[in-house]
Design a protein around this motif. Sequence first.
Motif, PDB file in Angstrom:
ATOM      1  N   GLN A  28       0.909   4.026  -3.009  1.00 58.36           N
ATOM      2  CA  GLN A  28       0.778   5.432  -2.527  1.00 58.36           C
ATOM      3  C   GLN A  28       2.007   6.385  -3.037  1.00 58.36           C
ATOM      4  O   GLN A  28       1.902   7.512  -3.407  1.00 58.36           O
ATOM      5  CB  GLN A  28       0.683   5.670  -1.216  1.00 58.36           C
ATOM      6  N   ASN A  29       3.420   5.786  -2.885  1.00 56.64           N
ATOM      7  CA  ASN A  29       4.488   6.494  -3.265  1.00 56.64           C
ATOM      8  C   ASN A  29       4.475   6.826  -4.679  1.00 56.64           C
ATOM      9  O   ASN A  29       4.933   8.014  -5.190  1.00 56.64           O
ATOM     10  CB  ASN A  29       5.802   5.760  -2.856  1.00 56.64           C
ATOM     11  N   GLN A  46       2.139   7.166  -6.633  1.00 59.76           N
ATOM     12  CA  GLN A  46       1.079   8.065  -7.133  1.00 59.76           C
ATOM     13  C   GLN A  46       1.608   9.613  -6.740  1.00 59.76           C
ATOM     14  O   GLN A  46       1.416  10.443  -7.526  1.00 59.76           O
ATOM     15  CB  GLN A  46      -0.228   7.914  -6.414  1.00 59.76           C
ATOM     16  N   SER A  68       6.316  10.302   2.219  1.00 57.95           N
ATOM     17  CA  SER A  68       5.929   8.872   1.323  1.00 57.95           C
ATOM     18  C   SER A  68       7.059   7.907   1.239  1.00 57.95           C
ATOM     19  O   SER A  68       7.026   6.677   1.900  1.00 57.95           O
ATOM     20  CB  SER A  68       5.314   9.264   0.035  1.00 57.95           C
ATOM     21  N   ARG A  90       0.694  -1.203   0.090  1.00 60.45           N
ATOM     22  CA  ARG A  90      -0.147  -0.068  -0.058  1.00 60.45           C
ATOM     23  C   ARG A  90       0.937   1.258  -0.048  1.00 60.45           C
ATOM     24  O   ARG A  90       0.523   2.279  -0.507  1.00 60.45           O
ATOM     25  CB  ARG A  90      -0.928  -0.082   1.200  1.00 60.45           C
ATOM     26  N   GLN A  91       2.017   1.056   0.553  1.00 58.56           N
ATOM     27  CA  GLN A  91       2.846   2.197   0.703  1.00 58.56           C
ATOM     28  C   GLN A  91       3.626   2.744  -0.543  1.00 58.56           C
ATOM     29  O   GLN A  91       3.642   3.707  -1.017  1.00 58.56           O
ATOM     30  CB  GLN A  91       3.899   2.453   2.184  1.00 58.56           C
TER      31      GLN A  91
END
Length: 217
Positions: A60-61, A63, A97, A56-57
Amino acid sequence: MASNKFSGQVWGRNVETRFAFSGKLVSLRKNAGDSVSKGEIIASLDRQILQADLDRQLAQNQQVRADFEIFNIRFKNPGDDITRYNKSSQQASLDASVKEVEQAKYRLDQADLTSPVAGVILDMGGCAVGLNVAPAANSVIILDTVSVIFRIKIEPHECRRFANPVKLPVDLPKLGKKIFGQASLPKMLAGGDWVVDLTADELKDLPVGLEGVVEVP
């Protein structure tokens, strides 16, 4: 007791280890009383949850990084305060992030609890499969067998009797046996007591606190 006999007991250093963070325990490879090697895995947390968090991280990073790159393409040379502020905000989000990804990787790497020493596990700290463990509540205590010695207490004026370290007999009445330990030079502990430590391979298999008597020629 004759002046050439000194009472003492087996002594060893206890080492405490624990998980770096909270999580669900899914594997228990060792129990109290088991021997453990340095670096050997004792227990493990649920990796699926930790891997999902890392995934998930990472997503997100990607994006946040894409948004940052798009912003830089659109505003190569920000000329007004608002645009410069927005660029700083985008950079801060990207930096945060990256740190979140690093922390998620660290947690995944620390999912296994390993022994910092070679020894014997004395207490598992309530660890059980399926339990949510926490660093503050669940610590594993290990006896460092390398540190195990037989220690006798002496008076300051008796130090000269141990000026030349030699092997001395250690009588262990409760076991009905005698071993020989290499005596150290006398040393003073923090509390002011003078002691002499004896080392022997057989000591690592004996229980801490076992009493005995050392006879000095």
